[in-house]
Design a protein around this motif. Structure first.
Motif, mmCIF file in Angstrom:
data_model
loop_
_atom_site.group_PDB
_atom_site.id
_atom_site.type_symbol
_atom_site.label_atom_id
_atom_site.label_comp_id
_atom_site.label_asym_id
_atom_site.label_seq_id
_atom_site.Cartn_x
_atom_site.Cartn_y
_atom_site.Cartn_z
ATOM 1 N N UNK A 70 42.770 40.659 23.093
ATOM 2 C CA UNK A 70 43.658 41.340 24.033
ATOM 3 C C UNK A 70 44.190 40.383 25.085
ATOM 4 N N UNK A 71 43.338 39.500 25.587
ATOM 5 C CA UNK A 71 43.777 38.527 26.585
ATOM 6 C C UNK A 71 44.855 37.604 26.031
ATOM 7 N N UNK A 72 44.811 37.357 24.738
ATOM 8 C CA UNK A 72 45.780 36.461 24.105
ATOM 9 C C UNK A 72 47.092 37.159 23.761
ATOM 10 N N UNK A 73 47.156 38.486 23.903
ATOM 11 C CA UNK A 73 48.332 39.240 23.472
ATOM 12 C C UNK A 73 49.487 39.090 24.465
ATOM 13 N N UNK A 74 50.674 39.450 23.994
ATOM 14 C CA UNK A 74 51.869 39.427 24.810
ATOM 15 C C UNK A 74 52.562 40.786 24.732
ATOM 16 N N UNK A 75 53.280 41.193 25.782
ATOM 17 C CA UNK A 75 53.993 42.477 25.751
ATOM 18 C C UNK A 75 55.047 42.506 24.649
ATOM 19 N N UNK A 76 55.302 43.698 24.127
ATOM 20 C CA UNK A 76 56.331 43.848 23.100
ATOM 21 C C UNK A 76 57.729 43.862 23.692
ATOM 22 N N UNK A 77 57.840 44.231 24.936
ATOM 23 C CA UNK A 77 59.164 44.384 25.542
ATOM 24 C C UNK A 77 59.836 43.027 25.761
ATOM 25 N N UNK A 78 61.100 42.971 25.455
ATOM 26 C CA UNK A 78 61.874 41.745 25.552
ATOM 27 C C UNK A 78 61.942 41.263 26.999
ATOM 28 N N UNK A 79 61.754 39.960 27.189
ATOM 29 C CA UNK A 79 61.885 39.369 28.511
ATOM 30 C C UNK A 79 60.647 39.462 29.372
ATOM 31 N N UNK A 80 59.559 40.024 28.844
ATOM 32 C CA UNK A 80 58.332 40.179 29.623
ATOM 33 C C UNK A 80 57.252 39.238 29.102
ATOM 34 N N UNK A 81 56.228 39.030 29.918
ATOM 35 C CA UNK A 81 55.191 38.074 29.536
ATOM 36 C C UNK A 81 53.871 38.402 30.219
ATOM 37 N N UNK A 82 52.785 37.998 29.561
ATOM 38 C CA UNK A 82 51.454 38.016 30.162
ATOM 39 C C UNK A 82 51.069 36.585 30.504
ATOM 40 N N UNK A 83 50.452 36.420 31.654
ATOM 41 C CA UNK A 83 50.018 35.092 32.095
ATOM 42 C C UNK A 83 48.557 35.177 32.529
ATOM 43 N N UNK A 84 47.718 34.333 31.948
ATOM 44 C CA UNK A 84 46.317 34.245 32.343
ATOM 45 C C UNK A 84 46.106 32.902 33.029
ATOM 46 N N UNK A 85 45.546 32.930 34.218
ATOM 47 C CA UNK A 85 45.261 31.712 34.980
ATOM 48 C C UNK A 85 43.757 31.591 35.179
ATOM 49 N N UNK A 86 43.226 30.408 34.972
ATOM 50 C CA UNK A 86 41.797 30.180 35.169
ATOM 51 C C UNK A 86 41.571 29.324 36.409
ATOM 52 N N UNK A 87 40.485 29.591 37.105
ATOM 53 C CA UNK A 87 40.051 28.777 38.231
ATOM 54 C C UNK A 87 38.845 27.973 37.764
ATOM 55 N N UNK A 88 38.929 26.663 37.901
ATOM 56 C CA UNK A 88 37.857 25.803 37.390
ATOM 57 C C UNK A 88 37.447 24.784 38.439
ATOM 58 N N UNK A 89 36.222 24.325 38.294
ATOM 59 C CA UNK A 89 35.736 23.158 39.018
ATOM 60 C C UNK A 89 35.703 22.004 38.031
ATOM 61 N N UNK A 90 36.338 20.905 38.371
ATOM 62 C CA UNK A 90 36.358 19.738 37.502
ATOM 63 C C UNK A 90 35.176 18.841 37.841
ATOM 64 N N UNK A 91 34.265 18.687 36.883
ATOM 65 C CA UNK A 91 33.074 17.881 37.092
ATOM 66 C C UNK A 91 33.385 16.404 36.897
#
Length: 238
Positions: free
Chosen positions: A57-78
């Motif tokens: 589900x997180x990888x999915x995208x909306x069916x409607x034209x011109x729309x988008x899902x965006x997932x942003x991660x917060x990380x600590x770089x070791x």
């Protein structure tokens, strides 16, 4: 109480396919002990099968034209170059709508706090379908009313690792999404639990609809209390 140790620098990065399963696992860990989560998604809510479903589900995208899902991660770089996942946010940007309806039906995404984005027959093994429909599909109807047929941005999930909570990571993720919403001139909506109301109000969200859920009325919720889900709205910034 001892003061918290200094927080290492947090980096926000676009999430990609390898990140979605760890994000799903983080959501399950953070929300596992909540009464609502226990009733809505059942005792196997953190099983591998359910996490794989959430990953999809997180990888999915909306069916409607011109729309988008965006997932942003917060990380600590070791120092080793490895990333430690400490938080994530999922936004959807719906840019074309007619009469408050997305492609002729209620939108697929769930509401915020990492508890949504599941469709009928896809809530997960052991889930309480009636409760999920009442809350998540019900919230979508309120969101449709609040946006009045105009394009909008929606916060679908916001999650921060327990050991890093109350240290500003959630704010960074919210501000990052709202920056894009404002760039696009979009109103914004989300669904909040009572714990998140104060934070969201600081960013201009107001309560649009309060949904009171009597958990004891649902199978698996015997002896539990009242849960509140609040649909919130933020006008477009011009």
């Amino acid at each position: 109480m001892a003061a918290s140790s200094p927080l290492p620098p947090i980096t926000l990065l676009p999430a990609s396919a390898p990140d979605f399963y760890p994000i799903a696992a983080l959501e399950a860990h953070v929300f596992y002990s909540e009464e609502f989560s226990a009733v809505a998604f059942g005792p196997t809510r953190d099983s591998r099968g359910n996490l794989l479903l959430r990953e999809k589900t997180l990888a999915s995208q909306p069916k409607e034209k011109g729309s988008k899902n965006v997932i942003t991660k917060a990380v600590i770089l070791k120092e080793s170059g490895e990333e430690e996942l400490v938080g994530a946010a999922g936004w959807s940007f719906h840019l074309t709508r007619e009469d408050g309806v997305v492609n002729g039906e209620i939108g697929e995404e769930g509401i915020g706090d990492g508890k949504g984005e599941k469709k009928e027959n896809g809530w997960g093994e052991g889930a309480n379908v009636k409760l999920c429909e009442d809350v998540f599909l019900g919230a979508e109807k309120h969101i449709a009313r609040s946006t009045e047929g105009r394009s909008y941005a929606k916060l679908n999930t916001l999650v921060v690792s327990p050991e890093y909570q109350r240290r500003g990571i959630g704010k960074l993720l919210i501000e990052d999404g709202l920056k894009e919403a404002d760039r696009l001139g979009l109103q914004a909506v989300l669904g909040a639990s009572k714990e998140g109301l104060g934070l969201y109000k600081k960013y201009g969200f107001t309560e649009f609809e309060v949904m009171e859920v009597r958990l004891w009325e649902y199978e698996g919720g015997e002896g539990m209390g009242l849960d509140r889900h609040v649909v919130m709205h933020r006008p477009a910034v011009k």
